[in-house]
Write a protein that holds these residues in place. Structure first.
Motif, mmCIF file in Angstrom:
data_model
loop_
_atom_site.group_PDB
_atom_site.id
_atom_site.type_symbol
_atom_site.label_atom_id
_atom_site.label_comp_id
_atom_site.label_asym_id
_atom_site.label_seq_id
_atom_site.Cartn_x
_atom_site.Cartn_y
_atom_site.Cartn_z
ATOM 1 N N THR A 1 -0.229 20.471 23.389
ATOM 2 C CA THR A 1 -1.414 21.265 23.047
ATOM 3 C C THR A 1 -2.683 20.517 23.453
ATOM 4 O O THR A 1 -3.585 21.091 24.072
ATOM 5 N N LEU A 2 -2.740 19.226 23.130
ATOM 6 C CA LEU A 2 -3.932 18.433 23.459
ATOM 7 C C LEU A 2 -4.085 18.275 24.966
ATOM 8 O O LEU A 2 -5.201 18.299 25.488
ATOM 9 N N GLU A 3 -2.973 18.145 25.664
ATOM 10 C CA GLU A 3 -3.022 18.052 27.123
ATOM 11 C C GLU A 3 -3.601 19.348 27.709
ATOM 12 O O GLU A 3 -4.413 19.321 28.631
ATOM 13 N N MET A 4 -3.195 20.477 27.136
ATOM 14 C CA MET A 4 -3.720 21.771 27.600
ATOM 15 C C MET A 4 -5.219 21.874 27.329
ATOM 16 O O MET A 4 -5.980 22.388 28.148
ATOM 17 N N VAL B 1 -8.132 18.615 18.238
ATOM 18 C CA VAL B 1 -8.913 18.685 19.483
ATOM 19 C C VAL B 1 -10.253 17.978 19.268
ATOM 20 O O VAL B 1 -10.707 17.190 20.099
ATOM 21 N N LYS B 2 -10.831 18.212 18.119
ATOM 22 C CA LYS B 2 -12.113 17.586 17.786
ATOM 23 C C LYS B 2 -11.941 16.066 17.682
ATOM 24 O O LYS B 2 -12.716 15.303 18.258
ATOM 25 N N GLU B 3 -10.901 15.652 16.967
ATOM 26 C CA GLU B 3 -10.659 14.217 16.771
ATOM 27 C C GLU B 3 -10.315 13.501 18.075
ATOM 28 O O GLU B 3 -10.583 12.317 18.222
ATOM 29 N N ALA B 4 -9.725 14.251 19.016
ATOM 30 C CA ALA B 4 -9.390 13.654 20.320
ATOM 31 C C ALA B 4 -10.637 13.552 21.210
ATOM 32 O O ALA B 4 -10.561 13.073 22.343
#
Ligand code: FE2
Length: 232
Positions: free
Chosen positions: A14-17, A60-63
């Motif tokens: 998900t984060l990669e996307m 997503v925010k934390e990344a």
């Protein structure tokens, strides 16, 4: 949203996307897990999905990915869709008047009209998901024009323009662009490997073959208006 359908399997995917989408120019993305699907009884917008949505939004925010994540579903046209939307079992894109609705690939046009009419009658404006992939559109393009005239919106998959869903879908997608019978081009992203969230190529293709203004309308202006619940 990972682990809820045939999309991303893990949070890492998900984060990669999300990273991929951001790098390719996307700044706002609506998640659209498959919902109300055939063979499933309670594939609705339930507490578990809501929790997963908030978890993804936070991650997503934390990344450190400056991508806004909004809620949504890709709703399979089964049963009383308008009723299910009204009582909150199904949701529209970001709480707007616009539900994203998909049909069986071989659905007859009469059934599609009927279903869309029942949703329109309750004040929603259906966005028909990837009509270029439907058999009735290949058989009779006027059916699609009728749906447009009914007041529904039409969405093309980026993959259809690239021929990933076959020659028929590609031809239909181009016909839709030629006739201006399209309001949104979207990724229908499923993973960071195939059916990715990359939209830049579609923007480039439409800019080169039609106009930058048209590409902006389909990939920026109309999607923004939908997510802000404005009139198209
Ligand atoms: Fe779909």
């Amino acid at each position: 949203m990972y682990g809820v359908d045939d999309g991303a399997d893990t949070m890492a995917e998900t984060l990669e996307m999300a990273k991929m989408a951001y790098r390719n120019g996307t700044r706002v993305i609506a998640v659209t897990p498959h919902s109300n699907t055939p063979g499933s009884k309670n594939n609705f917008w339930h507490e578990g999905l809501c929790e997963r949505f908030l978890e993804v939004k936070n991650a997503v925010k934390e990344a450190g990915i400056p991508l806004q994540i909004l809620s949504g579903q890709e709703i399979f046209a089964k049963g009383e869709v308008a009723e299910l939307l009204k009582n909150g079992d199904l949701i529209t894109l970001n709480g707007s008047r616009y539900p994203l609705i998909e049909f069986p690939f071989k659905e007859r046009s009469e059934n599609v009209f009927k279903k869309l009419e029942s949703v329109l009658a309750e004040g929603y404006v259906p966005i028909v998901a990837h009509p270029e992939r439907y058999e009735f559109v290949t058989e009779n393009f006027d059916s699609l024009i009728k749906i447009q005239k009914m007041g529904c919106l039409l969405q093309i998959n980026t993959g259809s323009l690239e021929g990933n869903f076959g020659r028929g879908a590609k031809a239909n997608a181009k016909k839709m662009l030629n006739h201006h019978a399209v309001h949104v081009v979207a990724s229908d992203a499923h993973s960071p490997y195939v059916r990715t969230p990359v939209l830049g190529d579609a923007h480039e293709y439409i800019s080169e073959n039609y106009s930058t203004d048209f590409a902006d309308r389909l990939l920026l202006k109309n999607p923004k208006a939908i997510l802000e619940n404005k009139t198209i």
